[in-house]
Each structure stands twice: as C-alpha cells, then as structure tokens.
Design an enzyme around this catalytic site. Structure first.
Site, PDB file in Angstrom:
ATOM      1  N   SER A 140       0.551  -0.554   0.175  1.00  0.00           N
ATOM      2  CA  SER A 140       0.012  -0.238  -0.077  1.00  0.00           C
ATOM      3  C   SER A 140       0.545   1.440  -0.125  1.00  0.00           C
ATOM      4  O   SER A 140       2.053   1.457  -0.032  1.00  0.00           O
ATOM      5  CB  SER A 140      -0.497   0.304   1.188  1.00  0.00           C
ATOM      6  OG  SER A 140      -1.033   1.078   1.448  1.00  0.00           O
ATOM      7  N   TYR A 153      -2.548  -1.134  10.655  1.00  0.00           N
ATOM      8  CA  TYR A 153      -2.422  -1.390   8.966  1.00  0.00           C
ATOM      9  C   TYR A 153      -0.954  -0.604   8.155  1.00  0.00           C
ATOM     10  O   TYR A 153      -0.003  -1.268   8.318  1.00  0.00           O
ATOM     11  CB  TYR A 153      -3.356  -0.794   8.118  1.00  0.00           C
ATOM     12  CG  TYR A 153      -3.132  -0.656   7.169  1.00  0.00           C
ATOM     13  CD1 TYR A 153      -4.269  -1.617   6.377  1.00  0.00           C
ATOM     14  CD2 TYR A 153      -3.631  -0.109   5.671  1.00  0.00           C
ATOM     15  CE1 TYR A 153      -4.337  -1.787   4.795  1.00  0.00           C
ATOM     16  CE2 TYR A 153      -3.394   0.185   4.233  1.00  0.00           C
ATOM     17  CZ  TYR A 153      -4.027  -0.853   4.793  1.00  0.00           C
ATOM     18  OH  TYR A 153      -3.962  -1.487   2.531  1.00  0.00           O
TER      19      TYR A 153
HETATM   20  P1  NAD Z   1     -11.563  -6.423   0.001  1.00  0.00           P
HETATM   21  O1  NAD Z   1     -12.019  -6.111   1.360  1.00  0.00           O
HETATM   22  O2  NAD Z   1     -12.200  -5.812  -1.057  1.00  0.00           O
HETATM   23  O3  NAD Z   1     -10.570  -7.758   0.025  1.00  0.00           O
HETATM   24  C1  NAD Z   1      -9.676  -8.613   1.159  1.00  0.00           C
HETATM   25  C2  NAD Z   1     -10.256  -9.664   0.479  1.00  0.00           C
HETATM   26  O4  NAD Z   1      -9.560 -10.295   1.305  1.00  0.00           O
HETATM   27  C3  NAD Z   1     -11.424 -10.420   0.630  1.00  0.00           C
HETATM   28  O5  NAD Z   1     -11.249 -11.058  -0.552  1.00  0.00           O
HETATM   29  C4  NAD Z   1     -11.288 -11.093   1.751  1.00  0.00           C
HETATM   30  O6  NAD Z   1     -12.411 -12.112   1.522  1.00  0.00           O
HETATM   31  C5  NAD Z   1     -10.056 -11.511   1.945  1.00  0.00           C
HETATM   32  N1  NAD Z   1     -10.379 -11.951   3.972  1.00  0.00           N
HETATM   33  C6  NAD Z   1      -9.940 -11.044   4.709  1.00  0.00           C
HETATM   34  N2  NAD Z   1      -9.569 -11.337   5.672  1.00  0.00           N
HETATM   35  C7  NAD Z   1      -9.236 -12.567   5.637  1.00  0.00           C
HETATM   36  C8  NAD Z   1      -8.842 -13.868   5.981  1.00  0.00           C
HETATM   37  N3  NAD Z   1      -8.843 -13.831   7.780  1.00  0.00           N
HETATM   38  N4  NAD Z   1      -8.461 -15.323   5.389  1.00  0.00           N
HETATM   39  C9  NAD Z   1      -8.415 -15.461   3.847  1.00  0.00           C
HETATM   40  N5  NAD Z   1      -9.103 -14.136   3.089  1.00  0.00           N
HETATM   41  C10 NAD Z   1      -9.428 -12.685   3.891  1.00  0.00           C
HETATM   42  O7  NAD Z   1     -10.240  -4.695  -0.010  1.00  0.00           O
HETATM   43  P2  NAD Z   1      -9.391  -4.218  -1.065  1.00  0.00           P
HETATM   44  O8  NAD Z   1      -9.360  -2.999  -0.865  1.00  0.00           O
HETATM   45  O9  NAD Z   1      -9.490  -5.401  -2.353  1.00  0.00           O
HETATM   46  O10 NAD Z   1      -7.478  -4.576  -0.529  1.00  0.00           O
HETATM   47  C11 NAD Z   1      -7.102  -5.538  -0.844  1.00  0.00           C
HETATM   48  C12 NAD Z   1      -5.761  -5.482  -0.750  1.00  0.00           C
HETATM   49  O11 NAD Z   1      -5.182  -4.372  -1.347  1.00  0.00           O
HETATM   50  C13 NAD Z   1      -5.444  -5.340   0.753  1.00  0.00           C
HETATM   51  O12 NAD Z   1      -4.441  -5.948   1.068  1.00  0.00           O
HETATM   52  C14 NAD Z   1      -5.368  -3.748   1.518  1.00  0.00           C
HETATM   53  O13 NAD Z   1      -4.319  -3.304   2.705  1.00  0.00           O
HETATM   54  C15 NAD Z   1      -4.638  -4.026  -0.056  1.00  0.00           C
HETATM   55  N6  NAD Z   1      -5.048  -2.059  -0.721  1.00  0.00           N
HETATM   56  C16 NAD Z   1      -6.204  -1.721  -0.749  1.00  0.00           C
HETATM   57  C17 NAD Z   1      -6.414  -0.197  -0.700  1.00  0.00           C
HETATM   58  C18 NAD Z   1      -7.805   0.231  -1.225  1.00  0.00           C
HETATM   59  O14 NAD Z   1      -8.100   1.414  -1.394  1.00  0.00           O
HETATM   60  N7  NAD Z   1      -8.613  -0.580  -1.617  1.00  0.00           N
HETATM   61  C19 NAD Z   1      -5.186   0.890  -1.714  1.00  0.00           C
HETATM   62  C20 NAD Z   1      -4.272  -0.131  -0.937  1.00  0.00           C
HETATM   63  C21 NAD Z   1      -3.869  -1.171  -0.705  1.00  0.00           C
END
Ligand code: NAD
Length: 258
Positions: A140, A153
């Site tokens: 991130s 985080y």
């Molecule tokens: P999201 O909530 O849509 O996806 C998260 C995924 O992780 C889902 O499939 C969820 O089921 C899974 N998950 C959560 N807990 C779990 C567990 N205990 N076991 C297995 N799977 C689990 O969120 P996202 O925004 O798509 O995030 C995905 C990644 O991207 C994360 O690591 C997040 O930190 C990173 N990220 C997101 C953003 C953003 O702005 N959305 C920015 C930077 C980084």
C-alpha cells in the site's frame, strides 16, 4: 499446460480484479477469501466464464498459519506448481492508538503481514526448483508513508515492504522475483467500510472523508482501479519483468511523490 496463479483474498476488490486479469491470460486460478457460499459460487462462475483454464477455491483463513501452509501444499499437488503467488488478503481498522483494540492489532498483523510470510515460506522452495516464480505482494502507499489512526495497517504494510526486499534477495538466482505493489486509494469494500470510522475519528462528514482525506492524498484526484492493478500484476508475472526484483512499486496517482 496453463500456468497457475494463487491470489489470497480474491473473493472481492483488488484480488478479484487481479484474478480477472489473469483469467484473460488463461492461467489456472486459485481463489481464496471470505464470503457466503453464494458469493463465492458467483465469483467462481464469473471467473470460469472468462477462461478455459481451471478455477478453484481454497478456503484457508489467513489468520491460521497451518491452513495457509496446507493450502499451498494442496495447490502444488493439484497443479504441479505455483507460477505466480499474489499476497493480497487484507483488512483495515481505524482508531487512535490509545483506543486501538488489541485483537484488531493482532488480526491485522496476522492477515496483512504474517500470511504473506507463510505463503512465501511454503511456496518458494518449489518455485526455486522450477527455476520460475513470481511473488507479488499487495502492500500500500501505507507501506511507504503513514496516516493517523492506522497504526496496525501502516506497521503491517511497512513489514510487507521489508519482507518483499528480503525474499527478493534470497532467491534472486533461481528465476524467482518478489515485488510489492503499493496502491493508493482504490474504491473497494475495504475503503468504503472505513469511511464512517474515519468520519467519527476526525469529526467530519463522510463526504469530507472522501474528498478531503482519501483523495486529498492523491494528486490526480482519482481512485486507482482494480483493472489498472490487474494489468500491472500481469506485467510483473511476464518474462519482460524478470529483472524487476525487490522493487516497491507505487501506483498511487503521485501520493508518495509529495
Ligand atoms: P477487500 O475487502 O475488497 O478485499 C480483501 C480480501 O481479503 C477479500 O477477499 C477478503 O475476503 C479477504 N480476507 C479478509 N480476511 C481474510 C482472512 N482471514 N482469510 C482469507 N481472506 C481474507 O479489500 P481490497 O481493497 O480489495 O484490499 C485488498 C488488498 O489491497 C489489501 O491487502 C489492502 O490492504 C490492499 N490495499 C487496498 C487499497 C484500497 O484503497 N482499497 C489500497 C492499498 C492497498
């Protein structure tokens, strides 16, 4: 024979976007993440319609090291190898440090950081043996800079950056690369969910959180899209990316240039 990709946390958001991008390249897809039976079955149906390769679901809980390691062993047994491993599962919690619940700290460190240690530790031996492997960690912008109220985080994502560099060095001569993508804000469920909490912690409206907090950090004033992240991951998995190793790659509209 199709190559195989395993993406943790791919039942929604960025992970699902990456799965779709690799479906278009005919990879066998191993999907993982939380969701109701119906949600997961819909995801599998949608992905299967995009590829003639196999699409399978692994239910491993990223909080549970043994389940993670067993998942890797099952996938290797089924497909013979894992070509691309994407560590993407993640959760968020927003609170002042003095009010940050201990169980939230522990869960964020386990899911956002330690799960990547376990998948990599279990999968990299076979990648090195095959003389090919691509590990892509979804860190991130918070792996490079901080924001208030996100202690766990930010700590976990900085940890992912360190893990990425270390792994990249350990298997650099084995055809295995390990890189991190550092997205800025992407409008997924994870971001939607924190808007009310941010509003509460900062004492402002939800609209102000979107415009003045989330996109305030992003000079382009636009969210990153899951399609852009999927395309970037496909490139990192390609032969042309063989010399990109240990790189911490921002896709954040200029956020961390400031
Ligand atoms: P999201 O909530 O849509 O996806 C998260 C995924 O992780 C889902 O499939 C969820 O089921 C899974 N998950 C959560 N807990 C779990 C567990 N205990 N076991 C297995 N799977 C689990 O969120 P996202 O925004 O798509 O995030 C995905 C990644 O991207 C994360 O690591 C997040 O930190 C990173 N990220 C997101 C953003 C953003 O702005 N959305 C920015 C930077 C980084």
């Amino acid at each position: 024979m199709s190559a195989t990709i395993l993406i943790t946390g791919s039942t929604s958001g960025i992970g699902l976007g990456i799965a779709k991008a690799f479906a278009a390249k005919n990879y066998n897809l191993v999907i993982n993440g939380l969701g109701s039976d119906e949600q997961i079955s819909n995801v599998l149906k949608e992905l299967s319609s995009l590829t003639s390769a196999q699409v399978v679901y692994e239910a491993a809980d990223m909080l549970k090291p043994q389940q993670i390691r067993e998942m890797i062993a099952r996938v290797e047994a089924r497909f013979g190898k894992i070509d691309v491993l994407v560590n993407n599962a993640g959760i968020q919690y927003v609170a002042k440090i003095e009010e940050f619940p201990i169980e939230k700290w522990d869960a964020i460190i386990a899911i956002n950081l330690s799960s990547a240690f376990h998948t990599i530790a279990a999968a990299i031996g076979k990648m090195a043996e095959n003389k090919f492997g691509r590990i892509i960690n979804i860190a991130s912008a918070h792996g490079l800079v901080a924001s208030p109220f996100k202690s766990a985080y930010v700590a976990a994502k900085h940890g992912v950056v360190g893990l990425t560099k270390t792994v990249a060095l350990e298997h650099a001569r084995d055809g295995v690369t390990c890189n991190a993508i550092c997205p800025g804000y992407v409008l997924t469920g994870l971001v939607q969910a924190q808007i009310p909490d941010q509003a509460k912690s900062r004492g402002i409206s939800e609209e102000e959180v979107i415009n003045d907090v989330l996109l305030a950090a992003q000079p382009t004033k636009q969210f990153v899209t899951v399609e852009q992240l999927g395309a970037f991951a496909v490139f990192l998995a390609s032969g042309d990316a063989a010399q990109i190793n240990g790189a911490i790659l921002s896709m954040d509209g200029g956020w961390t240039a400031q």
